[in-house]
Scaffold this motif. Structure first.
Motif, mmCIF file in Angstrom:
data_model
loop_
_atom_site.group_PDB
_atom_site.id
_atom_site.type_symbol
_atom_site.label_atom_id
_atom_site.label_comp_id
_atom_site.label_asym_id
_atom_site.label_seq_id
_atom_site.Cartn_x
_atom_site.Cartn_y
_atom_site.Cartn_z
ATOM 1 N N GLN A 92 -9.162 -17.958 42.414
ATOM 2 C CA GLN A 92 -8.915 -17.793 43.844
ATOM 3 C C GLN A 92 -7.695 -18.534 44.361
ATOM 4 O O GLN A 92 -7.024 -18.049 45.251
ATOM 5 C CB GLN A 92 -10.128 -18.252 44.658
ATOM 6 N N ASN A 93 -7.454 -19.729 43.894
ATOM 7 C CA ASN A 93 -6.301 -20.477 44.396
ATOM 8 C C ASN A 93 -5.783 -21.378 43.297
ATOM 9 O O ASN A 93 -6.017 -21.113 42.134
ATOM 10 C CB ASN A 93 -6.649 -21.254 45.677
ATOM 11 N N CYS A 94 -5.130 -22.439 43.660
ATOM 12 C CA CYS A 94 -4.483 -23.313 42.679
ATOM 13 C C CYS A 94 -5.439 -23.977 41.697
ATOM 14 O O CYS A 94 -5.002 -24.523 40.696
ATOM 15 C CB CYS A 94 -3.713 -24.409 43.395
ATOM 16 N N HIS A 95 -6.730 -23.966 41.988
ATOM 17 C CA HIS A 95 -7.647 -24.622 41.067
ATOM 18 C C HIS A 95 -9.044 -24.018 41.042
ATOM 19 O O HIS A 95 -9.834 -24.358 40.188
ATOM 20 C CB HIS A 95 -7.756 -26.123 41.374
ATOM 21 N N ARG A 96 -9.379 -23.142 41.949
ATOM 22 C CA ARG A 96 -10.741 -22.607 41.952
ATOM 23 C C ARG A 96 -10.831 -21.441 40.985
ATOM 24 O O ARG A 96 -10.568 -20.286 41.309
ATOM 25 C CB ARG A 96 -11.200 -22.175 43.330
ATOM 26 N N VAL A 97 -11.227 -21.778 39.800
ATOM 27 C CA VAL A 97 -11.449 -20.778 38.765
ATOM 28 C C VAL A 97 -12.951 -20.736 38.508
ATOM 29 O O VAL A 97 -13.635 -21.753 38.608
ATOM 30 C CB VAL A 97 -10.653 -21.108 37.479
ATOM 31 N N ALA A 98 -13.456 -19.551 38.222
ATOM 32 C CA ALA A 98 -14.880 -19.380 37.957
ATOM 33 C C ALA A 98 -15.069 -18.603 36.668
ATOM 34 O O ALA A 98 -14.261 -17.733 36.327
ATOM 35 C CB ALA A 98 -15.555 -18.649 39.116
ATOM 36 N N ALA A 99 -16.143 -18.931 35.968
ATOM 37 C CA ALA A 99 -16.537 -18.203 34.772
ATOM 38 C C ALA A 99 -17.793 -17.404 35.099
ATOM 39 O O ALA A 99 -18.767 -17.958 35.625
ATOM 40 C CB ALA A 99 -16.801 -19.166 33.618
ATOM 41 N N PHE A 100 -17.735 -16.121 34.799
ATOM 42 C CA PHE A 100 -18.855 -15.211 34.996
ATOM 43 C C PHE A 100 -19.283 -14.658 33.644
ATOM 44 O O PHE A 100 -18.471 -14.580 32.720
ATOM 45 C CB PHE A 100 -18.440 -14.019 35.868
ATOM 46 N N ARG A 101 -20.522 -14.233 33.559
ATOM 47 C CA ARG A 101 -20.948 -13.490 32.382
ATOM 48 C C ARG A 101 -20.212 -12.143 32.412
ATOM 49 O O ARG A 101 -20.126 -11.521 33.471
ATOM 50 C CB ARG A 101 -22.460 -13.304 32.404
ATOM 51 N N PRO A 102 -19.690 -11.692 31.283
ATOM 52 C CA PRO A 102 -18.905 -10.453 31.295
ATOM 53 C C PRO A 102 -19.643 -9.257 31.909
ATOM 54 O O PRO A 102 -19.027 -8.437 32.583
ATOM 55 C CB PRO A 102 -18.589 -10.214 29.817
ATOM 56 N N GLU A 103 -20.931 -9.187 31.697
ATOM 57 C CA GLU A 103 -21.686 -8.049 32.225
ATOM 58 C C GLU A 103 -21.845 -8.089 33.748
ATOM 59 O O GLU A 103 -22.257 -7.114 34.370
ATOM 60 C CB GLU A 103 -23.064 -7.944 31.559
ATOM 61 N N SER A 104 -21.480 -9.198 34.377
ATOM 62 C CA SER A 104 -21.651 -9.315 35.827
ATOM 63 C C SER A 104 -20.410 -8.907 36.619
ATOM 64 O O SER A 104 -20.431 -8.939 37.844
ATOM 65 C CB SER A 104 -22.065 -10.739 36.196
#
Length: 130
Positions: A92-104
């Motif tokens: 989303q921005n300079c540091h907000r990274v998220a990990a999701f399950r690929p199926e989601s």
């Protein structure tokens, strides 16, 4: 340059025999902050029941912020990290990274996280120069 490519890795790439594991190892040693952050997110995601794991803490310095931006801005690096850790990444921005399950990635939570609304709501003046 964003990656410290060894002569061996360069020769393998030139010959067409490059293994993705070797590329990921180069990412790990060249961009350790980004690699470790994504590894932590993947571990948290796999160890819990939440739909995603994210980082909301700014990097400790511009050097680390640069590593994260380089890792996520490169399709090859980002894709290799996603495959290596078995996650889908969203940023989303300079540091907000998220990990999701690929199926989601077709689900509502991923759609909300990656929506223009969420992008706008996740902005603040401190992110303008990142």
């Amino acid at each position: 340059m964003s990656l410290d490519v060894s002569p061996k890795l360069l020769a393998e790439a030139e010959q067409g025999t490059l293994r993705e594991e070797d590329f990921v190892d180069t990412v790990r040693t060249s961009l350790p902050y980004a690699y470790d952050l994504i590894a932590d997110l993947a571990t948290r995601l796999k160890g819990g029941i939440a739909e995603f794991a994210d980082n909301q803490t700014p990097p400790p310095s511009e050097q680390e912020r640069g590593q994260l931006l380089r890792a996520l801005a490169s399709d090859a690096i980002r894709g290799s990290l996603e495959r290596h850790f078995g996650v889908a990444l969203a940023f989303q921005n300079c540091h907000r990274v998220a990990a999701f399950r690929p199926e989601s990635v077709d689900g509502d939570t991923y759609a909300r996280f990656t929506s223009v609304r969420s992008q706008v709501l996740n902005q603040s003046p401190e992110f303008r120069d990142c």
